[in-house]
Design an enzyme around this catalytic site. Structure first.
Site, PDB file in Angstrom:
ATOM      1  N   PHE A 176      -1.784  -4.251   5.048  1.00 53.65           N
ATOM      2  CA  PHE A 176      -0.669  -3.763   4.244  1.00 53.65           C
ATOM      3  C   PHE A 176       0.284  -4.893   3.881  1.00 53.65           C
ATOM      4  CE2 PHE A 176      -2.044  -0.014   6.541  1.00 53.65           C
ATOM      5  CZ  PHE A 176      -1.888   1.019   5.629  1.00 53.65           C
ATOM      6  N   ASP A 177       0.648  -4.951   2.615  1.00 57.63           N
ATOM      7  CA  ASP A 177       1.809  -5.717   2.210  1.00 57.63           C
ATOM      8  C   ASP A 177       3.036  -5.016   2.798  1.00 57.63           C
ATOM      9  OD1 ASP A 177       3.392  -7.579   0.582  1.00 57.63           O
ATOM     10  OD2 ASP A 177       3.839  -5.816  -0.632  1.00 57.63           O
ATOM     11  N   LEU A 178       4.204  -5.628   2.685  1.00 54.11           N
ATOM     12  CA  LEU A 178       5.399  -5.054   3.301  1.00 54.11           C
ATOM     13  C   LEU A 178       6.408  -4.560   2.262  1.00 54.11           C
ATOM     14  CD1 LEU A 178       6.353  -4.531   6.190  1.00 54.11           C
ATOM     15  CD2 LEU A 178       7.526  -6.728   6.128  1.00 54.11           C
TER      16      LEU A 178
END
Length: 214
Positions: free
Chosen positions: A8-10
């Protein structure tokens, strides 16, 4: 070890840290005596490392990038916990993902901020590793952050997915030769995302549901 791997990106994918980012930018601009950039110009660059964001905003002042980063982090460290929230259904997305996949964060935010933030938001325990800007030589869209996460997880590229809200996430996934899902809930317009991806979901929860059913 679970069958799938979700990276996951943030910012714009799991969290909304816009107030903290903007306030830190404006603090640094003031310290450097610079005319502030517009909010929309700053937000359009989220996903890039701080030095690249600054250099794009002030091309003739790129030599100030390191000073900018120091001032930015001075402010960000004081406010980022209280000025960051989980996006809608992000916690539910992670809890669902944890039932069938190993999870990691792959972000251009420094990992020194990321782990405390995820713990503060109550989801840090769901991730097996975090790859931040300081953990790699080359940030997204280079494949190194994704490959580093897979190596730390001891997972191969099979059934691995990058989930993020910008073209940098998509391009990094393609460069690393793993699958991706783009999200329209973040900082990049859906029109721009469509130039790079034909798999776009509204938010992280919709992406996780889609992957679970594959």
């Amino acid at each position: 070890m679970k069958g799938k791997t979700l990276l996951f990106d943030l910012d714009g994918t799991l969290i909304d840290s816009t107030p903290a980012i903007l306030n830190s930018f404006y603090f640094a601009f003031e310290k450097l005596g610079l005319e502030p950039s517009l909010d929309e110009d700053i937000k359009s660059l989220v996903g890039l490392p701080l030095d690249e964001m600054f250099s794009k905003l002030y091309q003739d002042k790129a030599y100030l990038a390191n000073q900018f980063i120091d001032f930015y982090r001075e402010k960000y460290h004081k406010i980022y916990l209280e000025q960051t929230t989980l996006l809608l259904l992000a916690k539910e997305a992670l809890e669902l993902a944890d039932t069938f996949a190993d999870l990691a964060v792959v972000t251009t935010k420094g990992s020194q901020f990321t782990k405390p933030l995820l713990d503060f938001l109550g989801v840090g325990h769901l991730f097996k590793t975090i790859v931040g800007r300081n953990d790699v030589k080359f940030p997204k869209p280079h494949p190194e952050p994704i490959l580093t996460a897979l190596e730390r997880l001891n997972k191969d590229k099979t059934h691995a997915f990058m989930i993020g809200d910008t073209q940098f996430d998509i391009l990094a996934a393609k460069a690393a030769e793993i699958s991706h899902i783009a999200l329209s809930c973040g900082y990049e317009s859906i029109e721009s995302l469509q130039k790079h991806s034909d798999c776009i979901k509204d938010n992280a929860y919709e992406a996780v549901k889609f992957i679970k059913n594959l």
